[in-house]
Scaffold this motif. Structure first.
Motif, PDB file in Angstrom:
ATOM      1  N   ARG A 115       0.828  -1.192   0.000  1.00 32.71           N
ATOM      2  CA  ARG A 115       0.000   0.000   0.000  1.00 32.71           C
ATOM      3  C   ARG A 115       0.870   1.253   0.000  1.00 32.71           C
ATOM      4  O   ARG A 115       2.070   1.213   0.306  1.00 32.71           O
ATOM      5  CB  ARG A 115      -0.923   0.032   1.225  1.00 32.71           C
ATOM      6  CG  ARG A 115      -1.649  -1.259   1.525  1.00 32.71           C
ATOM      7  CD  ARG A 115      -2.485  -1.741   0.370  1.00 32.71           C
ATOM      8  NE  ARG A 115      -3.507  -0.770  -0.022  1.00 32.71           N
ATOM      9  CZ  ARG A 115      -4.284  -0.905  -1.096  1.00 32.71           C
ATOM     10  NH1 ARG A 115      -4.113  -1.947  -1.914  1.00 32.71           N
ATOM     11  NH2 ARG A 115      -5.202   0.002  -1.376  1.00 32.71           N
ATOM     12  N   PHE A 116       0.239   2.399  -0.346  1.00 38.34           N
ATOM     13  CA  PHE A 116       0.949   3.679  -0.371  1.00 38.34           C
ATOM     14  C   PHE A 116       0.083   4.754   0.254  1.00 38.34           C
ATOM     15  O   PHE A 116      -1.096   4.885  -0.058  1.00 38.34           O
ATOM     16  CB  PHE A 116       1.305   4.082  -1.803  1.00 38.34           C
ATOM     17  CG  PHE A 116       2.034   5.387  -1.891  1.00 38.34           C
ATOM     18  CD1 PHE A 116       3.408   5.442  -1.757  1.00 38.34           C
ATOM     19  CD2 PHE A 116       1.347   6.579  -2.107  1.00 38.34           C
ATOM     20  CE1 PHE A 116       4.090   6.649  -1.828  1.00 38.34           C
ATOM     21  CE2 PHE A 116       2.012   7.793  -2.177  1.00 38.34           C
ATOM     22  CZ  PHE A 116       3.393   7.835  -2.046  1.00 38.34           C
ATOM     23  N   ASN A 117       0.700   5.495   1.168  1.00 38.58           N
ATOM     24  CA  ASN A 117       0.064   6.673   1.765  1.00 38.58           C
ATOM     25  C   ASN A 117       1.104   7.777   1.897  1.00 38.58           C
ATOM     26  O   ASN A 117       2.251   7.611   1.485  1.00 38.58           O
ATOM     27  CB  ASN A 117      -0.543   6.351   3.127  1.00 38.58           C
ATOM     28  CG  ASN A 117      -1.920   5.706   3.027  1.00 38.58           C
ATOM     29  OD1 ASN A 117      -2.034   4.489   3.049  1.00 38.58           O
ATOM     30  ND2 ASN A 117      -2.966   6.510   2.917  1.00 38.58           N
ATOM     31  N   ASN A 118       0.653   8.855   2.461  1.00 39.14           N
ATOM     32  CA  ASN A 118       1.553   9.988   2.667  1.00 39.14           C
ATOM     33  C   ASN A 118       2.872   9.520   3.295  1.00 39.14           C
ATOM     34  O   ASN A 118       2.874   8.883   4.345  1.00 39.14           O
ATOM     35  CB  ASN A 118       0.869  11.000   3.587  1.00 39.14           C
ATOM     36  CG  ASN A 118       1.621  12.302   3.697  1.00 39.14           C
ATOM     37  OD1 ASN A 118       2.836  12.357   3.528  1.00 39.14           O
ATOM     38  ND2 ASN A 118       0.890  13.365   3.981  1.00 39.14           N
ATOM     39  N   PRO A 119       4.019   9.821   2.672  1.00 36.24           N
ATOM     40  CA  PRO A 119       5.306   9.359   3.211  1.00 36.24           C
ATOM     41  C   PRO A 119       5.596   9.859   4.617  1.00 36.24           C
ATOM     42  O   PRO A 119       6.405   9.260   5.336  1.00 36.24           O
ATOM     43  CB  PRO A 119       6.322   9.915   2.205  1.00 36.24           C
ATOM     44  CG  PRO A 119       5.551  10.120   0.949  1.00 36.24           C
ATOM     45  CD  PRO A 119       4.173  10.506   1.387  1.00 36.24           C
TER      46      PRO A 119
END
Length: 286
Positions: A84-88
């Motif tokens: 998954r990817f979210n705000n770094p």
């Protein structure tokens, strides 16, 4: 604080894009003729941006939750498995949602009647709310163990070890009722940590060693008394049947005095120790 679900982006396409950008940047850095200042600027600016972008990727396994927070503020939880990817800049804390269990140590407590006993229990539990498990308690695993043992102690002091009355619930005679009470007792203590107690049952129950011998003698005496009571009840029934059959068949007519003597003799014979003991042949086998 309650758990809330936050949307996340599938990380595989973004991973491929970031890898492609990295390769392009390396090729451009090597092939294109740039001044030294330009190369330093690209390294100072481009490399940190790529690293920050890569840090936004994280993995969520099945039956796992990622708790996201930004500078101490809870953002939400992600339960979708995969990359998954979210705000770094989000802080990501992984919490297992799998079913777990532990067995408490042997706790020495006083039961309702004041006798010291040893008791242990198995608790099956799972994290139901990842936000409460992370933010409401310091360490939810340690919290589960300590509070469960406290609940076991509290429950054990509310019931006697043995049943003394017909409708009395005791630790030894009513395992289902005790397990249900124990589960509710533990659940009440763990609700604030986002924990769901699936099952709780006693795994060890015994008198403490210092009184175990005396309690064993007490149980044996109770068993002997109960056996004697059954013998007397059976003997009285047999005497009643014998007198009724004598009267019905008109075999003998007994006056009250002889009737009382006969009843007394029958009861003595039927209730004596020798009459209730099995006959053992001690003679030679040859």
């Amino acid at each position: 604080m309650r758990e809330k679900e936050v949307k996340s982006v599938s990380g595989i396409p973004l991973l491929l894009i970031l890898l492609a950008l990295t390769i392009v940047a390396i090729l451009a850095f090597v092939a294109i003729d740039m001044s030294k200042a330009m190369r330093i600027a690209v390294m100072v600016i481009g490399v940190p941006i790529l690293l920050i972008a890569f840090s936004g990727l994280y993995k969520v396994e099945p039956n796992q939750s990622a708790v996201l927070s930004l500078f101490g503020k809870y953002i939400g939880s992600v339960r979708t498995p995969g990359l998954r990817f979210n705000n770094p800049f989000y802080t990501k804390k992984k919490i297992s949602l799998r079913v777990r269990n532990f067995e408490s140590g042997k706790l020495k407590v006083n039961e309702l009647d004041g006798s010291p006993i040893e008791i242990a229990a198995i608790v099956v539990w799972e994290v139901n709310d990842s936000a409460e498990a992370v933010f409401n308690v310091d360490s939810y695993e340690s919290f589960v163990q300590i509070q469960s043992e406290a609940a076991i102690r509290s429950m054990a002091t509310s019931y006697p070890y043995d049943q003394h009355e017909a409708d009395q619930i005791s630790l030894r005679s009513h395992p289902m009722e005790i397990s249900d009470r124990l589960r509710h007792e533990i659940q009440d203590r763990l609700a604030k940590a986002g924990i769901n107690v699936i099952e709780a049952r006693i795994s060890h129950l015994a008198y403490s060693p210092e009184i175990a011998g005396a309690m064993l003698q007490r149980q044996q005496a109770g068993a002997i008394i109960a056996a004697r009571k059954k013998i007397v009840e059976g003997a009285v029934g047999m005497v009643e049947d014998a007198l009724a059959e004598l009267k019905d068949k008109d075999i003998i007519d007994l006056d009250p005095e002889r009737r009382a003597a006969m009843v007394s003799n029958l009861l003595v014979v039927l209730c004596s120790d020798k009459a209730t003991q099995p006959v053992v042949n001690t003679g030679s086998l040859y």
